[in-house]
Scaffold this motif. Structure first.
Motif, short mmCIF file in Angstrom:
data_model
loop_
_atom_site.label_atom_id
_atom_site.label_comp_id
_atom_site.label_asym_id
_atom_site.label_seq_id
_atom_site.Cartn_x
_atom_site.Cartn_y
_atom_site.Cartn_z
N LYS A 1 0.82 -1.21 0.00
CA LYS A 1 0.00 0.00 0.00
C LYS A 1 0.86 1.27 0.00
N VAL A 2 1.95 1.24 0.73
CA VAL A 2 2.84 2.41 0.77
C VAL A 2 3.48 2.63 -0.59
N SER A 3 3.83 1.55 -1.29
CA SER A 3 4.41 1.68 -2.64
C SER A 3 3.38 2.27 -3.60
N GLN A 4 2.15 1.82 -3.50
CA GLN A 4 1.10 2.41 -4.33
C GLN A 4 0.93 3.90 -4.04
N LEU A 5 1.02 4.24 -2.76
CA LEU A 5 0.91 5.65 -2.38
C LEU A 5 2.07 6.46 -2.96
N GLU A 6 3.29 5.92 -2.94
CA GLU A 6 4.45 6.63 -3.48
C GLU A 6 4.33 6.80 -5.00
N ARG A 7 3.86 5.75 -5.67
CA ARG A 7 3.66 5.86 -7.12
C ARG A 7 2.62 6.91 -7.46
N GLN A 8 1.56 6.93 -6.66
CA GLN A 8 0.54 7.95 -6.89
C GLN A 8 1.08 9.34 -6.58
N ARG A 9 1.96 9.44 -5.59
CA ARG A 9 2.55 10.75 -5.28
C ARG A 9 3.40 11.26 -6.44
N LEU A 10 4.16 10.35 -7.08
CA LEU A 10 4.95 10.75 -8.23
C LEU A 10 4.06 11.17 -9.40
N SER A 11 2.98 10.43 -9.60
CA SER A 11 2.05 10.79 -10.66
C SER A 11 1.42 12.15 -10.40
#
Length: 422
Positions: A218-228
């Motif tokens: 979930k944290v990785s998904q959050l980081e990817r979304q933050r970059l997007s």
């Protein structure tokens, strides 16, 4: 009436010796004149043309250092002149006019793009949703760890209870107070409790790893979304066009409130603090040119030197563009697009036979020259070497001291001998 002085004149008779001497002088002068006339007549008869010396330019062949150079023209250009483009289909609102002076970071134009604004809002919403999911997953991870730990603790309590029961049975089994079967049941209960406690501890550890992995996902998904979201924010920020350098607005390529497509040129920014010279070099000199070559630049009444810093890889209208960077501080008073003349120093050849350059190089194709001897220009085969703006190298056909017609020989019509009249 006033009479003349004829009555006072007297006839003097010269002595015989004086008459003979005077006659000899007259005869000698006549013979000399006839001889000179014969020589001149012989030279003129061998010549095909006769040209006045006033129409010619004659130079003497010498020896010295030949500097191969090229005279070219150019203009002053800005070393830094970025062109700003639109990053997306948008409506342009200009904040400056052509010629305005701006500082680095000043807002030059605003681009309105509803698509990018909506995309940023969607990315922000997705980011907030993932933030909530990560927080929920953290709570679930703690809850699952507690449940697993409770199971492990309960199993450990059951093991300890079974162990104490067995110890009691062992203390009274020696005197035969309890039956042997009850003692065996107590031992089996302890073994079962030990197995359950061990499995519960392992299950608690695995559950902890599982929830940690789920939380990491979930944290990785959050980081990817933050970059997007950051990329969407960057694209929206680029809708505010700012000056990358200090300077002035050179040209505006669009009108205010016009709709433009992506990658459309908006304006050109010129930085006058760093100027260079752009030279138009004939392609015949390109083979001899290289980066770092020295150039002497003449601008107005001043002069400066520079180094060749860039050379265009393509030929346009038989010319190649070259950039020259000033040595040290650039001259004062320079203006954008100011016309200048320059001299590119290609090579220095010391101790060569050379003569002043003139139209004879082109008119005779560099294969013949007219050498002046005793008032007659004689067509002589020659071999030329390196050339410069003012001189040419002589490889064969001439020697130091020879006098050559460097200008005006185009009227000789390729005659072998031409008389030169003073």
């Amino acid at each position: 009436m006033i009479r003349d002085t004829s009555s006072q004149d007297a006839v003097l008779t010269a002595a015989p010796a004086q008459r003979l001497k005077r006659r000899a002088l007259w005869i000698g002068g006549a013979v000399t004149a006839v001889a000179l006339g014969a020589l001149l007549l012989l030279g003129w008869s061998a010549s095909e043309h006769s040209v006045s010396a006033a129409r010619l330019r004659i130079a003497e062949v010498g020896r010295g250092t030949l500097v191969r150079d090229a005279a070219v023209n150019g203009r002053v250009v800005a070393a830094i002149s970025p062109t700003l483009y639109s990053t997306a289909p948008s409506t342009v609102t200009l904040k400056v006019q052509a010629g305005d002076t701006v500082r680095k970071g000043d807002v030059l134009a605003l681009l309105e793009s509803p698509d990018l604004s909506d995309a940023l809002k969607r990315e922000q919403s997705s980011y907030q949703q993932l933030q909530a999911e990560v927080a929920r997953q953290q709570i679930l991870a703690k809850k699952q760890k507690l449940l697993a730990q409770r199971e492990a603790d309960t199993a450990e309590i059951d093991r300890l209870s079974a162990q104490r029961t067995l110890e009691r049975y062992e203390s009274v089994a020696q005197v035969g107070i309890i039956a042997k079967i009850d003692y065996q049941k107590a031992k089996d209960a302890l073994s079962s409790a030990q197995i359950r406690a061990r499995h519960a501890a392992q299950a608690a550890a695995l559950e902890s790893d599982d929830v940690a992995l789920e939380l990491k996902t979930k944290v990785s998904q959050l980081e990817r979304q933050r970059l997007s979201m950051a990329n969407a924010q960057r694209r929206v920020d680029e809708l505010t066009v700012r000056a990358p350098v200090a300077g002035f607005i050179g040209t505006l390529s669009v009108q205010n409130r016009s709709v433009v497509a992506a990658n459309t040129a908006l304006m050109t920014l010129v930085d006058l603090s760093q100027l260079e010279v752009e030279l138009e070099v004939p392609e015949t000199y390109v083979a001899d040119m290289g980066l770092g070559m020295t150039a002497e630049i003449t601008l107005g009444g001043a002069s400066a030197t520079g180094k060749l810093s860039a050379l265009s890889p393509e030929v346009v209208k038989n010319q190649v563009l070259a950039r020259v960077r000033f040595d040290g501080a650039q001259p004062k008073g320079l203006r954008q697009s100011q016309r200048v003349s320059a001299r590119l120093l290609i090579e220095e050849k010391p101790n060569v036979v050379m003569v002043a350059r003139g139209p004879f190089v082109e008119s005779e194709g560099g294969r013949f020259a007219y050498v002046v001897r005793d008032g007659v220009a004689v067509r002589t085969p020659i071999t030329l070497g390196a050339t410069s703006v003012s001189s040419v190298e002589i490889l064969a056909g001439l020697k130091p001291g020879d006098k050559v017609v460097v200008a005006g020989s185009d009227t000789f019509e390729n005659a072998g001998r031409v008389s030169i009249n003073n």
